[in-house]
Motif scaffolding. Sequence first.
Motif, PDB file in Angstrom:
ATOM      1  N   VAL A   1      73.354  80.666 101.128  1.00  0.00           N
ATOM      2  CA  VAL A   1      71.736  81.331 101.025  1.00  0.00           C
ATOM      3  C   VAL A   1      72.741  82.941 101.557  1.00  0.00           C
ATOM      4  N   ASN A   2      73.069  83.603 100.702  1.00  0.00           N
ATOM      5  CA  ASN A   2      73.231  85.201 100.799  1.00  0.00           C
ATOM      6  C   ASN A   2      75.109  85.663 101.063  1.00  0.00           C
ATOM      7  N   GLY A   3      75.346  84.298 100.649  1.00  0.00           N
ATOM      8  CA  GLY A   3      76.721  83.694 100.513  1.00  0.00           C
ATOM      9  C   GLY A   3      77.289  83.532 101.828  1.00  0.00           C
ATOM     10  N   GLU A   4      76.172  83.362 102.613  1.00  0.00           N
ATOM     11  CA  GLU A   4      76.841  81.951 103.852  1.00  0.00           C
ATOM     12  C   GLU A   4      76.679  80.726 103.509  1.00  0.00           C
ATOM     13  N   LYS A   5      77.367  79.455 103.827  1.00  0.00           N
ATOM     14  CA  LYS A   5      77.371  78.626 103.614  1.00  0.00           C
ATOM     15  C   LYS A   5      76.132  78.028 104.916  1.00  0.00           C
ATOM     16  N   VAL A   6      75.281  76.811 104.257  1.00  0.00           N
ATOM     17  CA  VAL A   6      74.382  76.772 105.606  1.00  0.00           C
ATOM     18  C   VAL A   6      74.535  75.198 105.331  1.00  0.00           C
ATOM     19  N   HIS A   7      74.291  74.275 106.919  1.00  0.00           N
ATOM     20  CA  HIS A   7      74.668  73.348 106.938  1.00  0.00           C
ATOM     21  C   HIS A   7      73.050  72.869 107.149  1.00  0.00           C
ATOM     22  N   ASN A   8      71.991  72.872 107.594  1.00  0.00           N
ATOM     23  CA  ASN A   8      70.655  72.679 107.808  1.00  0.00           C
ATOM     24  C   ASN A   8      69.446  73.548 107.899  1.00  0.00           C
ATOM     25  N   LEU A   9      68.745  73.402 107.648  1.00  0.00           N
ATOM     26  CA  LEU A   9      67.361  73.553 107.159  1.00  0.00           C
ATOM     27  C   LEU A   9      66.848  74.327 108.278  1.00  0.00           C
ATOM     28  N   LYS A  10      67.088  74.782 109.768  1.00  0.00           N
ATOM     29  CA  LYS A  10      67.159  75.726 110.740  1.00  0.00           C
ATOM     30  C   LYS A  10      68.001  76.803 110.782  1.00  0.00           C
ATOM     31  N   GLU A  11      69.137  76.532 110.262  1.00  0.00           N
ATOM     32  CA  GLU A  11      69.831  77.868 109.664  1.00  0.00           C
ATOM     33  C   GLU A  11      69.810  78.372 108.954  1.00  0.00           C
ATOM     34  N   LEU A  12      69.226  77.577 107.465  1.00  0.00           N
ATOM     35  CA  LEU A  12      68.297  78.658 106.321  1.00  0.00           C
ATOM     36  C   LEU A  12      67.357  79.350 106.890  1.00  0.00           C
ATOM     37  N   VAL A  13      66.423  78.596 107.573  1.00  0.00           N
ATOM     38  CA  VAL A  13      64.500  79.220 107.826  1.00  0.00           C
ATOM     39  C   VAL A  13      65.795  80.419 108.597  1.00  0.00           C
ATOM     40  N   HIS A  14      66.498  80.819 109.157  1.00  0.00           N
ATOM     41  CA  HIS A  14      66.940  81.751 110.100  1.00  0.00           C
ATOM     42  C   HIS A  14      67.413  82.686 109.582  1.00  0.00           C
ATOM     43  N   ILE A  15      68.868  82.550 108.935  1.00  0.00           N
ATOM     44  CA  ILE A  15      69.199  83.182 107.865  1.00  0.00           C
ATOM     45  C   ILE A  15      68.098  84.672 106.974  1.00  0.00           C
ATOM     46  N   VAL A  16      67.220  83.154 106.319  1.00  0.00           N
ATOM     47  CA  VAL A  16      66.278  83.257 105.085  1.00  0.00           C
ATOM     48  C   VAL A  16      65.190  85.009 105.869  1.00  0.00           C
ATOM     49  N   GLU A  17      65.189  84.579 107.496  1.00  0.00           N
ATOM     50  CA  GLU A  17      64.198  85.469 107.801  1.00  0.00           C
ATOM     51  C   GLU A  17      64.562  86.541 108.717  1.00  0.00           C
ATOM     52  N   ASN A  18      66.241  86.449 108.912  1.00  0.00           N
ATOM     53  CA  ASN A  18      66.702  87.223 109.623  1.00  0.00           C
ATOM     54  C   ASN A  18      67.971  88.240 108.879  1.00  0.00           C
ATOM     55  N   ASP A  19      68.175  87.723 108.011  1.00  0.00           N
ATOM     56  CA  ASP A  19      68.839  89.288 106.548  1.00  0.00           C
ATOM     57  C   ASP A  19      67.987  89.927 105.817  1.00  0.00           C
ATOM     58  N   ILE A  20      67.161  90.635 106.733  1.00  0.00           N
ATOM     59  CA  ILE A  20      65.716  91.391 105.947  1.00  0.00           C
ATOM     60  C   ILE A  20      66.485  92.976 105.117  1.00  0.00           C
ATOM     61  N   GLU A  21      67.583  93.453 105.097  1.00  0.00           N
ATOM     62  CA  GLU A  21      67.833  94.374 104.554  1.00  0.00           C
ATOM     63  C   GLU A  21      68.211  94.453 103.486  1.00  0.00           C
ATOM     64  N   LYS A  22      68.423  93.061 102.653  1.00  0.00           N
ATOM     65  CA  LYS A  22      68.648  92.354 101.733  1.00  0.00           C
ATOM     66  C   LYS A  22      67.066  92.256 100.712  1.00  0.00           C
ATOM     67  N   GLN A  23      67.088  93.103  99.289  1.00  0.00           N
ATOM     68  CA  GLN A  23      65.949  92.950  98.199  1.00  0.00           C
ATOM     69  C   GLN A  23      65.141  91.675  98.041  1.00  0.00           C
ATOM     70  N   PHE A  24      66.994  90.863  98.075  1.00  0.00           N
ATOM     71  CA  PHE A  24      66.947  89.503  97.698  1.00  0.00           C
ATOM     72  C   PHE A  24      67.290  88.246  98.457  1.00  0.00           C
ATOM     73  N   ILE A  25      66.860  87.519  97.799  1.00  0.00           N
ATOM     74  CA  ILE A  25      66.980  86.026  98.325  1.00  0.00           C
ATOM     75  C   ILE A  25      67.793  85.471  97.744  1.00  0.00           C
ATOM     76  N   GLU A  26      68.912  85.369  97.319  1.00  0.00           N
ATOM     77  CA  GLU A  26      69.955  84.351  96.401  1.00  0.00           C
ATOM     78  C   GLU A  26      70.294  83.258  97.489  1.00  0.00           C
ATOM     79  N   PHE A  27      70.503  81.928  96.646  1.00  0.00           N
ATOM     80  CA  PHE A  27      71.045  80.853  96.692  1.00  0.00           C
ATOM     81  C   PHE A  27      71.659  80.513  95.334  1.00  0.00           C
ATOM     82  N   LYS A  28      73.061  79.819  96.068  1.00  0.00           N
ATOM     83  CA  LYS A  28      73.434  79.115  94.918  1.00  0.00           C
ATOM     84  C   LYS A  28      73.912  77.960  95.340  1.00  0.00           C
TER      85      LYS A  28
END
Length: 75
Positions: A1-28
């Motif tokens: 997500v946004n260039g970071e590897k995600v290991h579990n759902l808790k990490e996913l929530v943290h990245i999505v909710e705290n990386d607020i400077e970016k206009q888009f959320i990218e999932f690869k």
Amino acid sequence: VNGEKVHNLKELVHIVENDIEKQFIEFKTKQNEYIVLDRKRATEAHAEILEIYGVPSDRSIDIVSSDNKIKTAPR
């Protein structure tokens, strides 16, 4: 997500909710395909999506950290 590897759902929530400077959320995906969400539009549609599909909350209690809250569908 946004260039970071995600290991579990808790990490996913943290990245999505705290990386607020970016206009888009990218999932690869593992197939190197991208899913891109406009953060503002996704946030605006959040409660409506929960309500339309009858989802009582956006996460289970074990995903909630001390700095965020469970978001529930309007009643």
